[in-house]
Design an enzyme around this catalytic site. Structure first.
Site, PDB file in Angstrom:
ATOM      1  CB  CYS A   1      17.580 143.371   4.820  1.00  0.00           C
ATOM      2  SG  CYS A   1      18.068 141.687   5.177  1.00  0.00           S
TER       3      CYS A   1
ATOM      4  CG  HIS B   1      19.940 146.263   7.636  1.00  0.00           C
ATOM      5  ND1 HIS B   1      18.974 145.555   8.306  1.00  0.00           N
ATOM      6  CD2 HIS B   1      20.622 145.359   6.877  1.00  0.00           C
ATOM      7  CE1 HIS B   1      19.060 144.281   7.949  1.00  0.00           C
ATOM      8  NE2 HIS B   1      20.053 144.140   7.097  1.00  0.00           N
TER       9      HIS B   1
ATOM     10  CG  ASN C   1      20.578 140.819   8.985  1.00  0.00           C
ATOM     11  OD1 ASN C   1      19.485 141.380   9.064  1.00  0.00           O
ATOM     12  ND2 ASN C   1      21.278 140.752   7.872  1.00  0.00           N
TER      13      ASN C   1
HETATM   14  O1  UT7 Z   1      21.018 141.995   5.559  1.00  0.00           O
HETATM   15  C1  UT7 Z   1      21.337 141.781   4.214  1.00  0.00           C
HETATM   16  C2  UT7 Z   1      22.671 142.202   3.972  1.00  0.00           C
HETATM   17  N1  UT7 Z   1      23.628 141.254   4.492  1.00  0.00           N
HETATM   18  C3  UT7 Z   1      24.820 141.701   4.728  1.00  0.00           C
HETATM   19  O2  UT7 Z   1      25.001 142.876   4.616  1.00  0.00           O
HETATM   20  C4  UT7 Z   1      25.964 140.740   5.032  1.00  0.00           C
HETATM   21  C5  UT7 Z   1      27.190 141.216   4.298  1.00  0.00           C
HETATM   22  N2  UT7 Z   1      28.364 140.409   4.450  1.00  0.00           N
HETATM   23  C6  UT7 Z   1      29.039 140.276   5.605  1.00  0.00           C
HETATM   24  O3  UT7 Z   1      28.617 140.782   6.625  1.00  0.00           O
HETATM   25  C7  UT7 Z   1      30.353 139.559   5.611  1.00  0.00           C
HETATM   26  O4  UT7 Z   1      30.802 139.401   4.269  1.00  0.00           O
HETATM   27  C8  UT7 Z   1      30.297 138.151   6.293  1.00  0.00           C
HETATM   28  C9  UT7 Z   1      30.145 138.340   7.781  1.00  0.00           C
HETATM   29  C10 UT7 Z   1      29.163 137.364   5.717  1.00  0.00           C
HETATM   30  C11 UT7 Z   1      31.625 137.427   6.046  1.00  0.00           C
HETATM   31  O5  UT7 Z   1      32.705 138.174   6.536  1.00  0.00           O
HETATM   32  P1  UT7 Z   1      34.005 138.367   5.648  1.00  0.00           P
HETATM   33  O6  UT7 Z   1      34.984 139.088   6.456  1.00  0.00           O
HETATM   34  O7  UT7 Z   1      33.570 138.990   4.351  1.00  0.00           O
HETATM   35  O8  UT7 Z   1      34.490 136.880   5.463  1.00  0.00           O
HETATM   36  P2  UT7 Z   1      34.750 136.103   4.120  1.00  0.00           P
HETATM   37  O9  UT7 Z   1      33.453 135.702   3.504  1.00  0.00           O
HETATM   38  O10 UT7 Z   1      35.703 136.887   3.285  1.00  0.00           O
HETATM   39  O11 UT7 Z   1      35.465 134.812   4.678  1.00  0.00           O
HETATM   40  C12 UT7 Z   1      36.768 134.910   5.304  1.00  0.00           C
HETATM   41  C13 UT7 Z   1      37.108 133.540   5.844  1.00  0.00           C
HETATM   42  C14 UT7 Z   1      36.877 132.407   4.850  1.00  0.00           C
HETATM   43  O12 UT7 Z   1      37.918 131.469   5.023  1.00  0.00           O
HETATM   44  P3  UT7 Z   1      39.159 131.444   3.999  1.00  0.00           P
HETATM   45  O13 UT7 Z   1      38.541 131.195   2.654  1.00  0.00           O
HETATM   46  O14 UT7 Z   1      39.796 132.788   4.114  1.00  0.00           O
HETATM   47  O15 UT7 Z   1      39.969 130.333   4.537  1.00  0.00           O
HETATM   48  C15 UT7 Z   1      35.573 131.810   5.292  1.00  0.00           C
HETATM   49  O16 UT7 Z   1      35.479 130.434   4.966  1.00  0.00           O
HETATM   50  O17 UT7 Z   1      36.262 133.253   6.972  1.00  0.00           O
HETATM   51  C16 UT7 Z   1      35.660 131.970   6.795  1.00  0.00           C
HETATM   52  N3  UT7 Z   1      34.359 131.965   7.454  1.00  0.00           N
HETATM   53  C17 UT7 Z   1      34.196 131.609   8.725  1.00  0.00           C
HETATM   54  N4  UT7 Z   1      35.054 131.187   9.655  1.00  0.00           N
HETATM   55  C18 UT7 Z   1      34.572 130.903  10.860  1.00  0.00           C
HETATM   56  C19 UT7 Z   1      33.167 132.332   6.940  1.00  0.00           C
HETATM   57  N5  UT7 Z   1      32.207 132.212   7.875  1.00  0.00           N
HETATM   58  C20 UT7 Z   1      32.830 131.759   8.987  1.00  0.00           C
HETATM   59  C21 UT7 Z   1      32.379 131.434  10.284  1.00  0.00           C
HETATM   60  N6  UT7 Z   1      33.276 131.010  11.189  1.00  0.00           N
HETATM   61  N7  UT7 Z   1      31.082 131.545  10.652  1.00  0.00           N
END
Ligand code: UT7
Length: 332
Positions: A114, A257, A287
Site C-alpha cells: 500500500c 492512505h 482501500n
Molecule cells: O492498507 C494496508 C493496511 N491495512 C490496514 O491498515 C488495516 C488495518 N486493520 C484494520 O483496519 C482493522 O483491524 C480491521 C478493520 C481489519 C478490523 O477491525 P477491528 O476493530 O480491529 O476488529 P477485530 O479484528 O478486533 O475484530 C473484532 C470482532 C471479531 O469478533 P470477536 O472475535 O470479537 O467475536 C471479528 O471476528 O469483529 C469481527 N469481525 C467482523 N464482524 C462483522 C471481523 N470482521 C468482521 C466483519 N463483519 N466484516
C-alpha cells in the site's frame, strides 16, 4: 548549487464502474453494514470486471493521463508501476502496460504494497533529479478483488479495485503542477507475515492444499496492522516535517492512505489536524492499496485551492512499508 526539482505535472485515476455495497457483502459473508461502517468507515467499493486485469486498470488511468497532459506516449521516458495484485508473478505488470500503451521506453514494477505509490514517486524523483529522464509515468493499479478470499469477512470487506497515474517531469508542464520536496520512506520486514499472500511464491509454491485453504489469497492480522499503521505513519510524518523544517500548522492539505477511517482519525488526533483539511474517499472506494493515495491526489488536484502550498501525503502497507512526502505548490 540549486537542487533540481521533480514535478507532478498531471494526475489521473480510473475506477471500475461496478459498485459493491456493504449490503451486497452481507449476502456473501457473515457481516453487517453497521459493523463495516462503524469499524472502517467503508460503505462501498469498486470491483473490476472478470476479464479486466490490473494492467487494464493501469492502462485506463494512463490514457487519461496522456490526454490530460496532451502528451504522446513516445514522449514518456520510463514507466514505473506499483501494485500488490500484479497480472503475473513475472513478467512485471509494467511491461504488460508498456505493451498495451504501445510504448517503447523501459518499464518496471515497484513492490511496496500500500506504500507502493510513495516508493514509485520517490524513485521517479531520483531519476528526474539525477537528469537521467525528463518524463516519467508513475502508475499504481490494483485488482485486489482477484486475491481476496470472499469467505474471510475480516479482509474481503476492506478492499476495492482502481488505478491512478502521475506524470513526473523535470519542468512544470501545467499550471497546477506540484513538486516533490521532502520524502521519508521506511521498511520493517520483521512483521512481514502480518499482511501477506502466503502461497504462490518460492516459499510455498501453489498446491491443491494451498488452493483449498485459500492460501493464495490475502491474509491479515488486522489488529497488528492497525497498530503499526498508526505508529509508523505518525513517526514518518514527524520525521518528514522535521526534515522539511516545517510545522504541522503549515500543512494546507493532508492526504493519508485510505485503509480505515479510524487510522486516519488517530493520526489527526495526534497532530491536532483540522478534519476539513483531510482528504477521504475510503467511504466510497475502500482501500485501493497502492493506488489509494494517488487516487486521492488526483481528486484533490482537480479542486486544489490556490492558497494550498504545502500538501502532505502519507501511506503504510504490508512489508511493513511506509512513506511520507511533502508536495509543494508553485506560483499559485
Ligand atoms: O492498507 C494496508 C493496511 N491495512 C490496514 O491498515 C488495516 C488495518 N486493520 C484494520 O483496519 C482493522 O483491524 C480491521 C478493520 C481489519 C478490523 O477491525 P477491528 O476493530 O480491529 O476488529 P477485530 O479484528 O478486533 O475484530 C473484532 C470482532 C471479531 O469478533 P470477536 O472475535 O470479537 O467475536 C471479528 O471476528 O469483529 C469481527 N469481525 C467482523 N464482524 C462483522 C471481523 N470482521 C468482521 C466483519 N463483519 N466484516
Amino acid at each position: 548549487m540549486v537542487q533540481k526539482r521533480a514535478y507532478i505535472s498531471e494526475t489521473s485515476s480510473y475506477l471500475p464502474d461496478t459498485v459493491m455495497t456493504n449490503s451486497q457483502l452481507e449476502k456473501v459473508v457473515e457481516t453487517t453494514d453497521e459493523w463495516i461502517v462503524s469499524r472502517t468507515g467503508i460503505k462501498e467499493r469498486r470491483i473490476a470486471h472478470k476479464e479486466e486485469a490490473t494492467s487494464d486498470l493501469g492502462v485506463k488511468a494512463a490514457h487519461k493521463l496522456l490526454e490530460k497532459a496532451q502528451l504522446d506516449i513516445s514522449q514518456v521516458d520510463l514507466i514505473i508501476v506499483a501494485t500488490l495484485s500484479p497480472d503475473y508473478i513475472f513478467p512485471s505488470t509494467a511491461c504488460i502496460i508498456q505493451k498495451k500503451l504501445k510504448a517503447k521506453c523501459p518499464a518496471f514494477d515497484v513492490v511496496a504494497a500500500c506504500s507502493g505509490m510513495m516508493f514509485a514517486l520517490a524513485t521517479a524523483k531520483g531519476y528526474i533529479t539525477s537528469g537521467l529522464y525528463k518524463n516519467i509515468m508513475v502508475i499504481a493499479a490494483e485488482k485486489v478483488s482477484s486475491i481476496l478470499d470472499y469467505t474471510d469477512r475480516s479482509t474481503c470487506v476492506l478492499f476495492g479495485d482502481g488505478a491512478c497515474a502521475a506524470l513526473v517531469t523535470d519542468k512544470p508542464l501545467s499550471d497546477h503542477a506540484v513538486w516533490m520536496d521532502e520524502i521519508v520512506l521506511g521498511s520493517d520486514g520483521e512483521m512481514h507475515q502480518a499482511l501477506e499472500v502466503p502461497s504462490g511464491g518460492s516459499v510455498e509454491p501453489l498446491s491443491k492444499e494451498a488452493l483449498e485453504e485459500k492460501r493464495h489469497c490475502l491474509r491479515m492480522d488486522g489488529r497488528v496492522v492497525f497498530r503499526h499503521a498508526v505508529k509508523r505513519m505518525i513517526s514518518s510524518i514527524s520525521e518528514c516535517l522535521k526534515k522539511g523544517n516545517i510545522e504541522i500548522d503549515e500543512i494546507d492539505y493532508f492526504i493519508p492512505h485510505q485503509a480505515n477511517n479510524r487510522i486516519i482519525e488517530a493520526i489527526l488526533k495526534r497532530f491536532m489536524i483540522d478534519p476539513q483539511k483531510v482528504h477521504r474517499n475510503v467511504e466510497y472506494i475502500g482501500n485501493v492499496c497502492a493506488a489509494s493515495v494517488g487516487i486521492c491526489l488526483d481528486e484533490y488536484l482537480e479542486h486544489r485551492s490556490k492558497s494550498d502550498q504545502n500538501i502532505l501525503m502519507a501511506a503504510f502497507g504490508a512489508g511493513f512499508t511506509w512513506g511520507t512526502m511533502i508536495l509543494k505548490g508553485e506560483g499559485r
